[in-house]
Motif scaffolding. Structure first.
Motif, PDB file in Angstrom:
ATOM      1  N   ALA A 272       3.716 -15.257   3.130  1.00 28.14           N
ATOM      2  CA  ALA A 272       4.068 -15.069   4.531  1.00 28.14           C
ATOM      3  C   ALA A 272       3.274 -13.927   5.141  1.00 28.14           C
ATOM      4  N   ARG A 273       3.140 -12.827   4.413  1.00 26.91           N
ATOM      5  CA  ARG A 273       2.441 -11.667   4.955  1.00 26.91           C
ATOM      6  C   ARG A 273       0.934 -11.915   5.072  1.00 26.91           C
ATOM      7  N   GLN A 274       0.358 -12.581   4.111  1.00 28.87           N
ATOM      8  CA  GLN A 274      -1.075 -12.861   4.197  1.00 28.87           C
ATOM      9  C   GLN A 274      -1.384 -13.824   5.349  1.00 28.87           C
ATOM     10  N   LEU A 275      -0.562 -14.826   5.535  1.00 31.49           N
ATOM     11  CA  LEU A 275      -0.808 -15.769   6.626  1.00 31.49           C
ATOM     12  C   LEU A 275      -0.566 -15.116   7.984  1.00 31.49           C
ATOM     13  N   PHE A 276       0.429 -14.236   8.060  1.00 31.58           N
ATOM     14  CA  PHE A 276       0.680 -13.518   9.313  1.00 31.58           C
ATOM     15  C   PHE A 276      -0.497 -12.607   9.640  1.00 31.58           C
ATOM     16  N   ARG A 277      -1.061 -11.964   8.629  1.00 37.78           N
ATOM     17  CA  ARG A 277      -2.253 -11.132   8.833  1.00 37.78           C
ATOM     18  C   ARG A 277      -3.420 -11.982   9.338  1.00 37.78           C
ATOM     19  N   ARG A 278      -3.548 -13.180   8.785  1.00 36.82           N
ATOM     20  CA  ARG A 278      -4.626 -14.063   9.212  1.00 36.82           C
ATOM     21  C   ARG A 278      -4.448 -14.467  10.681  1.00 36.82           C
ATOM     22  N   ALA A 280      -2.922 -12.782  12.971  1.00 39.12           N
ATOM     23  CA  ALA A 280      -3.198 -11.605  13.797  1.00 39.12           C
ATOM     24  C   ALA A 280      -4.698 -11.383  13.950  1.00 39.12           C
ATOM     25  N   SER A 281      -5.442 -11.480  12.864  1.00 34.42           N
ATOM     26  CA  SER A 281      -6.885 -11.217  12.902  1.00 34.42           C
ATOM     27  C   SER A 281      -7.629 -12.240  13.754  1.00 34.42           C
ATOM     28  N   LYS A 282      -7.070 -13.457  13.868  1.00 36.48           N
ATOM     29  CA  LYS A 282      -7.705 -14.502  14.672  1.00 36.48           C
ATOM     30  C   LYS A 282      -7.220 -14.515  16.123  1.00 36.48           C
ATOM     31  N   GLY A 283      -6.350 -13.577  16.486  1.00 36.84           N
ATOM     32  CA  GLY A 283      -5.871 -13.496  17.859  1.00 36.84           C
ATOM     33  C   GLY A 283      -4.813 -14.515  18.206  1.00 36.84           C
ATOM     34  N   GLN A 284      -4.254 -15.187  17.212  1.00 36.55           N
ATOM     35  CA  GLN A 284      -3.284 -16.235  17.499  1.00 36.55           C
ATOM     36  C   GLN A 284      -1.890 -15.694  17.809  1.00 36.55           C
ATOM     37  N   LEU A 285      -1.565 -14.507  17.347  1.00 30.97           N
ATOM     38  CA  LEU A 285      -0.258 -13.940  17.656  1.00 30.97           C
ATOM     39  C   LEU A 285      -0.185 -13.497  19.110  1.00 30.97           C
ATOM     40  N   SER A 286      -1.230 -12.839  19.582  1.00 33.52           N
ATOM     41  CA  SER A 286      -1.214 -12.362  20.968  1.00 33.52           C
ATOM     42  C   SER A 286      -1.258 -13.519  21.948  1.00 33.52           C
ATOM     43  N   SER A 287      -2.044 -14.532  21.658  1.00 37.33           N
ATOM     44  CA  SER A 287      -2.165 -15.647  22.597  1.00 37.33           C
ATOM     45  C   SER A 287      -0.896 -16.492  22.630  1.00 37.33           C
ATOM     46  N   GLN A 288      -0.232 -16.660  21.481  1.00 42.66           N
ATOM     47  CA  GLN A 288       0.987 -17.461  21.438  1.00 42.66           C
ATOM     48  C   GLN A 288       2.183 -16.719  22.006  1.00 42.66           C
TER      49      GLN A 288
END
Length: 492
Positions: A272-278, A280-288
């Motif tokens: 879960a933590r590694q995928l969440f980091r991924r 974040a690094s791809k900008g998908q958390l901010s855009s979603q």
């Protein structure tokens, strides 16, 4: 195969918790002495002169000890000091909080206690560490006490009165909405904490000091020097820093981080933590997680966000009117998405502490959110009438941003990002399938194919380490070099 049951949050390290409580209690006993009381009174009088008549017994809260000095004219001043053993960055906390209170007082009509002095530990002649001396706000009670279920035991955590009248609820919510809306109009160029220079000017020149960082040092063996130490120019950078802290929490929490002898639970937490980091690094958390204009997603302006701004920190008079807002610690300029989420405190308690956790909490929350948004819309209309160019209102109203965040469940992204201990349940229950597709069992097995060979090998090494730590059941203090070397093994 049925979906595995997960607790709504990971337990914090019980051994670390006991150690922190023991240290805080020992400190509380050591400072409860007559000579220290006299020194506290003298220190308050140094910055707020007057004829004193009584120094009240100190009150210990979640993060601070509070001393109140009463004067002959009926007024009072107070000194507030961080509790030793609980607050891990006391000088920073006090410095940022003082600057934040002064800035908000200068730029809004939110009633903030006047600060007479913000002092360092070296200046504290009572030996209690860094301190704030401010006005004491006379009040009848807190807003939380006015909202809570009267059937509760006084020692119980507050929960919203299920029989509260809609008129009373909307009256109190409207005042909270006004506070949040005023904070939302304040804009900043970076993610970070406010400081005040000697010339009186304010700037975002401190790192974003948040509750989760304090908890990481309190409940894990992480070296404080490994935590964020800078400001951030984009939301993506900050989401990545938050995601890294989640992995740090799992690496450095030695006890209670994993179910007893459950290697798959450890794998779930790592994946879960590694995928969440991924993400974040791809900008998908901010855009979603964004609600509103596309321009809000990654760059400035950022908005003041206070995770602990809740009714228990809002003081009211006998007519239920707000007379003061206190406890501004851990406030920082954050991505606007955080302030655009509906406030978690509408039921006075968060979902992880609600009976049955998230689903029943959301069912109880929804009608209260409608009341709050109706109150917020009224405040927005009033503000527009007074100032057509009010920042944050010229585009999408905050009420609409909050409604969109709730309906899309975007708020869950930020809720998961802010707390390392609430992260796992929210990730597997609500976020994993949203980003990566179907996962019937809601666990790591369906996601192993997303990991690199190195990540899978690292996962097994981490699982072995967590199992060994369970057997040891000990606390370890790591210096920077050893902690950095340990983190580097897993932060790939």
């Amino acid at each position: 195969m049925p979906t595995k049951l997960r607790p709504p949050h990971i337990p914090k390290d019980d051994l670390a918790w006991e150690r922190a409580d023991e240290e805080a209690e020992a400190w509380e006993i050591s400072v409860n002495k007559a000579q220290i009381w006299r020194a506290v009174g003298d220190l308050i009088l140094k910055y707020k002169p007057g004829k004193a008549v009584e120094l009240h017994r100190p009150i210990r809260g979640g993060y601070n000890a509070f001393y109140r000095l009463e004067y002959e004219d009926g007024s009072s001043a107070a000194m507030r000091v961080p509790c030793k053993g609980i607050v891990r960055f006391p000088e920073e906390k006090v410095l940022y909080e003082a600057a934040t209170m002064r800035y908000i007082s200068n730029n809004t009509t939110i009633p903030i206690p006047k600060i007479y002095h913000c002092g360092t530990a070296e200046e504290n002649t009572a030996g209690l560490g860094p301190f704030l001396i401010m006005d004491y706000v006379e009040h009848e009670r807190t807003m939380s006490e006015a909202l809570k279920d009267p059937a509760l035991d006084p020692k119980d955590d507050h929960v919203l009165d299920p029989d509260i009248s809609e008129e009373k609820l909307e009256f109190l919510y409207r005042q909270m909405a006004d506070i949040l809306l005023q904070l939302f109009t304040l804009e900043f160029p970076r993610v970070g904490s406010l400081t005040q220079d000697r010339d009186g000017s304010f700037s975002i020149s401190g790192r974003p000091l948040i509750q989760n960082m304090n908890s990481l040092v309190e409940f894990t063996s992480i070296a404080p020097t490994l935590l964020p130490s800078q400001q951030y120019s984009t939301a993506d950078e900050w989401y990545s820093a938050l995601a890294d802290m989640h992995l740090s929490q799992f690496v450095f929490q030695r006890n209670d981080a994993v179910k007893d002898d459950d290697e798959d639970d450890a794998r779930d937490k790592y994946v879960a933590r590694q995928l969440f980091r991924r993400l974040a690094s791809k900008g998908q958390l901010s855009s979603q997680s964004e609600s509103g204009d596309a321009s809000d997603t990654t760059t400035s302006p950022f908005r003041l966000f206070c995770e602990d701004l809740r009714p228990s920190n809002v003081l009211i008079d006998k007519d239920l009117r707000v007379v003061g807002v206190i406890d501004w610690e851990f406030v920082y300029a954050a991505p606007p998405q955080f302030s655009s989420d509906p406030p978690w405190w509408l039921l006075l308690t968060g979902p992880e502490n609600w009976p049955g956790a998230y689903v029943p909490w959301m069912e109880a929350y929804k009608p209260r959110l409608e009341t709050f948004l109706r109150a917020l819309e009224g405040v927005e209309q009033k503000m527009r009438t007074g100032d057509e160019t009010a920042s944050g209102l010229a585009t999408l109203p905050l009420s609409q941003r909050m409604r969109e965040s709730w309906e899309s469940k975007n708020w869950m992204i930020n809720y998961a990002a802010r707390s390392s201990w609430a992260f796992d349940f929210v990730y597997w229950r609500y976020l994993d399938e949203r980003f990566f597709g179907p996962n019937e069992d809601k666990d790591h097995r369906a996601r192993l194919g997303l990991l690199t060979q190195q990540e899978r090998e690292t996962m097994e090494s981490l699982v072995d380490m967590k199992m060994e730590q369970q057997r040891e059941a000990s606390l370890v203090t790591l210096d920077h070099d050893n902690a950095a070397a340990q983190l580097a093994r897993f932060m790939i």
